[in-house]
Structure formats: structure tokens, C-alpha cells
Design a protein around this motif. Structure first.
Motif, PDB file in Angstrom:
ATOM      1  N   LYS A 170       0.813  -1.226   0.000  1.00  9.67           N
ATOM      2  CA  LYS A 170       0.000   0.000   0.000  1.00  9.67           C
ATOM      3  C   LYS A 170       0.838   1.264   0.000  1.00  9.67           C
ATOM      4  CE  LYS A 170      -4.145   1.982   2.102  1.00  9.67           C
ATOM      5  NZ  LYS A 170      -3.707   3.373   2.043  1.00  9.67           N
ATOM      6  N   GLN A 171       1.886   1.290   0.816  1.00 12.90           N
ATOM      7  CA  GLN A 171       2.663   2.531   0.908  1.00 12.90           C
ATOM      8  C   GLN A 171       3.345   2.888  -0.411  1.00 12.90           C
ATOM      9  OE1 GLN A 171       3.176  -0.218   2.632  1.00 12.90           O
ATOM     10  NE2 GLN A 171       5.352  -0.702   2.972  1.00 12.90           N
ATOM     11  N   GLU A 172       3.684   1.856  -1.181  1.00 16.05           N
ATOM     12  CA  GLU A 172       4.291   2.119  -2.494  1.00 16.05           C
ATOM     13  C   GLU A 172       3.231   2.497  -3.528  1.00 16.05           C
ATOM     14  OE1 GLU A 172       7.467   2.281  -3.540  1.00 16.05           O
ATOM     15  OE2 GLU A 172       8.051   2.089  -1.439  1.00 16.05           O
ATOM     16  N   ASP A 181       0.351   3.862  -3.043  1.00 14.42           N
ATOM     17  CA  ASP A 181      -0.224   5.190  -2.775  1.00 14.42           C
ATOM     18  C   ASP A 181       0.627   6.317  -3.342  1.00 14.42           C
ATOM     19  OD1 ASP A 181      -2.435   4.130  -1.565  1.00 14.42           O
ATOM     20  OD2 ASP A 181      -1.761   4.478   0.501  1.00 14.42           O
ATOM     21  N   ILE A 182       1.920   6.078  -3.452  1.00 18.04           N
ATOM     22  CA  ILE A 182       2.810   7.101  -4.027  1.00 18.04           C
ATOM     23  C   ILE A 182       2.452   7.364  -5.495  1.00 18.04           C
ATOM     24  CG2 ILE A 182       5.215   7.614  -4.640  1.00 18.04           C
ATOM     25  CD1 ILE A 182       6.052   5.903  -2.199  1.00 18.04           C
TER      26      ILE A 182
END
Length: 485
Positions: free
Chosen positions: A434-436, A438-439
Motif C-alpha cells: 500500500k505505501q508504495e 499510494d505514491i
């Protein structure tokens, strides 16, 4: 006698009327092989009608109905056509125009004019259809009625005064003429090469003139101007998609509710899906590149994943492979590259099974191309559309054969709705970083669309535009009028 041809402008392609004579010959060969087509049958087709805008008298620019064009190449509205199956005799019925037509619209042409223009055997007027057909004494009239598997609409069946006195079959013709349209003749291929040549150059013209601060619709206008001015293309094959930045994640952007109206920002990823149409034959090309001519690292990752999928399919295409398998190949390549970039985790096979690829690539790999952008014949009788995500959007699953023309158009998009739903699903979310991901939200998307002709042992690439990151950056650096300054 001098052969007739279509040409719009002295530099545009000359299209011989032999193209349509060959199409009719191909249809007749198919009909004559059918045991349920009796002797002295006659094909009867109704051409497109002239229309006005709603209740006004504003006349829309006419474009011929596609099956009628395939058979006759007629550019004018309100015609009928007939083909005698036994003899191949071709007949056009021109509209009977009132005398006042000459004041407003120009000279009323005699039947002999259309006979020479379209190189058919006989020409009469539409008020004579019933009488002329009765003279032919057909056992059966073959009319066109069938489902378009892309639109869900049915073709318009010919209807004329007095048709009730004939024996009519509206089931036989549609599947046969549709299958004929799937395989392009050499003369048809020549036109499709031309539409690709002009549309490719028009895409390059946009690349030469794009600049942050301009608007999406201005890029559309540059493309349309080039196609019409240099290619004789009065029509586009479809509504131009000029999507920049986050708009690139809207698959059919450019419609009336999103009319290519955003201002282009610095380093926006620009997804331009545009194709010109010449004499009713289409092109369908998508180019994606940054507005300032230089890919950011993240733009480069998703662009090269899409390009690798495109080229993997291009290299794998040959007679005998199925389009379904080609889509799965593109899925696999995209998953591999997104995993390598850190956006996905887990086994590729498991992600394929869960249709993780469809979160980023939700549409079909491509479609038939010809007189219609989404050309006919994708799902012949007896074939079933898949039900899985992504695969259900395939416009065909057919085994490829020599003579077919298709688009190859994989894409990678960051669509909030699809991603948000997937993050709620425990089976899918375990593969999503998710953190990647979302970028990348807001980046929009990449689509790389080429047109191909299936050859005896591979594919001929009809589209000619810069494709690799290096080719695009080099082309824009050397040719963009603003970057050169």
C-alpha cells in the motif's frame, strides 16, 4: 474506361473501387457454399440515413453504415444496395431527390453517374426497389440482422415499400458477412497502412507542439488538423482521448462530461489515444509520454512495464495463438514488473489466479480493427465472453489467423476505485504494497497501443511512433518547438 477511385486531396491515398468488388466477391463465395441459400437469392442492404440534430434542421456530417460501406464504398446517404448471389450482379438504388435539391445541395446526378463512380453493374432509384427485384424473381432476399458484440446493438435490417411480397431471411447473412470483414484483403490493408501512417505522423506533430500550460483540447486540435489537412481525414475513428495527469486513469476520458479540458501541468504524464479515419477505415493509436519530454523515475517504471507487455505480445503473435492467451501474457509481464518495482508481493501465479493484474489493467488487450474501431467478429456464434476481472472486457478471445488486423494496447493505471476496493479484500490486499502504490496515485496511467496485421508467421506492425523511453526523450528534445529553444 478509366477506373474509379476515392481520394480526398491530391496527396491522399487513392482507393480503387476494386476494393469493394473484391469484398462482394468474397461474400458471394461464402454465400454460395451455404446449403441453405437457394438459387437466385439476392442480398439486400440498406445504407445509412441522413440525420439532423434532434428536432433542428442542423445536418450532421454523414458517415456511411459500415456493412454497406464494406460492400459498396458509397459516400452518400439514403442508398440501398443489392447483390445477386448466382451472378454477382451488383445494384445500387440512389435516393430520388426533389428538384429543389439542386438549389441548396448541388446538381442532381443521374443513375449513370453512380454506376461509373462506384463501378457497379446497375443503378436505379429507391422508388424502384420493389419493381426491379420482382424482375429478378428471387427465391429469397437475404437481409442483415444481427448483434454487434461490442455495442450490444443490432444492425439495421433493410426495409422498403413492398418487401412483404418477397420471401425474406434475416438470419443467414449477418454471421457470414461479419466473418468476411474479419479477414482483410490486400486492398483493405493498404488503406489501414495509410490510416496508421497519417495518424502516427499526427501523434508526432502533437509531441512537437506540446507544452505545460497548454490545454488538452489544444493537443486534440493539433491531431485533428494534421489528419484532415495532410491526410484527407474528415472523420476521427472515435472521440479523441487527451488525458493528462490524473485523467490518464479514466479509460474513456474525452467524453462530454470530461471534454479534454484540463490544463497540462509540468511533468504530467500525457495519455493520448487518437486515430484518424480515411474512407471509413480506422486507426487506433495511443502514445503516452511526459509533457516536458523527460520521464520521472516512477513514470519510467510504469511506462516500461507497459511497453514490455506490448512488445511481448507483439513478438508472440502468430496464427494459432489465442487472444485470450495474449492477454494473460500481458498480465504476467505487468505483474512481474510491478513486483520488481516493489508495488506487489507474492507469487505471480497466485496473483494471476486472483486477477491482481486487473486492478492495474482492467480492460481488454485489444480488439479487431477495420471499418469500425472496435471492428466486428470478436465473438462469433458459439463463443463465450470470459467472466473474470479484466478478461471479461476482452473484445475477442479468438484464435488468431492470417489476415486479421488488431490493436495491442496493454495499460497500467492507478484507479482509486479499484485500488480502494482491493485493499478491503484480504485475499488481494496481501499482495498489494500500500505505501508504495499510494505514491503512484494521481500519476494517472500509461497505455501503449499499436495496430498490427497478422501475417503468415507473425505480425506486421502498422504503427510508427517513438516507443522506448530513450526514443521519446530524444525525439522531443530534438523536435519539440519549445524544448529546442
Amino acid at each position: 474506361m478509366e477506373m474509379s477511385y476515392y481520394q480526398l486531396g491530391d496527396k491522399a491515398l487513392k482507393v480503387s473501387m476494386q476494393l469493394f468488388a473484391l469484398n462482394r466477391k468474397k461474400l458471394l463465395q461464402s454465400l454460395r457454399s451455404q446449403p441453405d441459400v437457394p438459387k437466385s437469392s439476392v442480398v439486400v442492404l440498406e445504407g445509412g440515413k441522413s440525420t439532423t440534430r434532434y428536432c433542428s434542421d442542423h445536418e450532421d456530417i454523414f458517415r456511411q453504415e459500415s456493412y454497406f460501406h464494406w460492400c459498396f464504398g458509397v459516400t452518400e446517404p439514403d442508398f440501398y444496395g443489392a447483390i445477386e448471389v448466382d451472378t454477382g450482379n451488383s445494384i445500387l438504388f440512389a435516393p430520388l431527390l426533389p428538384a429543389e435539391y439542386a438549389i441548396w445541395m448541388g446538381k442532381i446526378q443521374p443513375a449513370s453517374y453512380f454506376k461509373q463512380k462506384y463501378e457497379v453493374d446497375e443503378v436505379f432509384f429507391t422508388n424502384q426497389i420493389s419493381d426491379i427485384l420482382k424482375q429478378k424473381n428471387p427465391q429469397l432476399l437475404l437481409t442483415l440482422h444481427g448483434l454487434n458484440t461490442d455495442s450490444g446493438n443490432f444492425s439495421k435490417e433493410a426495409n422498403f415499400e413492398g418487401i412483404e411480397s418477397f420471401n425474406v431471411n434475416n438470419k443467414i447473412l449477418h454471421p457470414l458477412i461479419t466473418e468476411c470483414r474479419v479477414y482483410k484483403t490486400d486492398l483493405e490493408l493498404e488503406v489501414l497502412r495509410y490510416t496508421n501512417k497519417i495518424s502516427s505522423e499526427a501523434h508526432k506533430e502533437v509531441m512537437k507542439n506540446i507544452k505545460p500550460g497548454l490545454f488538452e483540447f489544444q493537443m486534440e486540435s493539433i491531431f485533428q488538423d494534421y489528419c484532415y489537412r495532410f491526410g484527407g481525414m474528415r472523420h476521427m475513428s472515435y472521440t479523441c482521448i487527451c488525458a493528462t495527469g490524473h485523467n490518464g486513469s479514466v479509460l474513456h476520458y474525452g467524453h462530454a462530461g470530461a471534454p479534454n479540458d484540463k490544463q497540462i501541468n509540468e511533468n504530467d504524464l500525457c495519455l493520448f489515444d487518437m486515430g484518424g479515419e480515411y474512407y471509413c477505415y480506422a486507426s487506433d493509436i495511443t502514445c503516452t509520454y511526459p509533457s516536458n519530454g523527460k520521464f520521472s523515475p516512477k513514470q519510467k517504471i510504469i511506462y516500461e512495464a507497459t511497453l514490455r507487455a506490448n512488445r511481448a505480445v507483439l513478438n508472440a503473435v502468430k496464427p494459432g495463438v489465442t487472444w485470450y492467451d495474449m492477454h494473460l501474457l500481458a498480465d504476467k509481464v505487468i505483474l512481474e514488473d510491478l513486483k520488481a518495482a516493489g508495488l506487489l508481493t507474492g507469487e505471480i501465479d497466485e496473483m494471476l489466479e486472483l486477477r491482481i493484474s486487473a486492478l492495474f489493467f482492467p480492460h481488454g488487450l485489444g480488439h479487431m480493427l477495420g471499418i469500425d474501431t472496435h471492428d466486428v467478429g470478436g465473438y462469433p456464434d458459439g463463443t463465450q465472453r470470459p467472466k473474470q476481472s479484466g478478461l471479461k472486457s476482452l473484445r475477442t478471445i479468438r484464435k488468431l489467423e492470417q489476415g486479421m488486423v488488431l490493436t495491442i494496447e496493454p495499460g497500467v493505471y492507478f484507479i482509486d476505485y479499484l485500488l480502494d476496493e482491493a485493499f478491503k479484500d484480504p485475499l488481494k490486499s496481501k499482495h498489494l504494497v500500500k505505501q508504495e502504490i499510494d505514491i503512484y496515485r494521481g500519476v494517472g496511467g500509461v497505455r501503449i497501443e499499436d495496430n498490427i496485421f497478422v501475417t503468415e508467421n507473425g505480425a506486421e506492425l502498422l504503427t510508427d511512433v517513438p516507443r522506448t523511453v530513450e526514443e521519446i526523450e530524444d525525439f522531443m528534445q530534438k523536435n519539440n518547438i519549445f524544448l529546442k529553444q
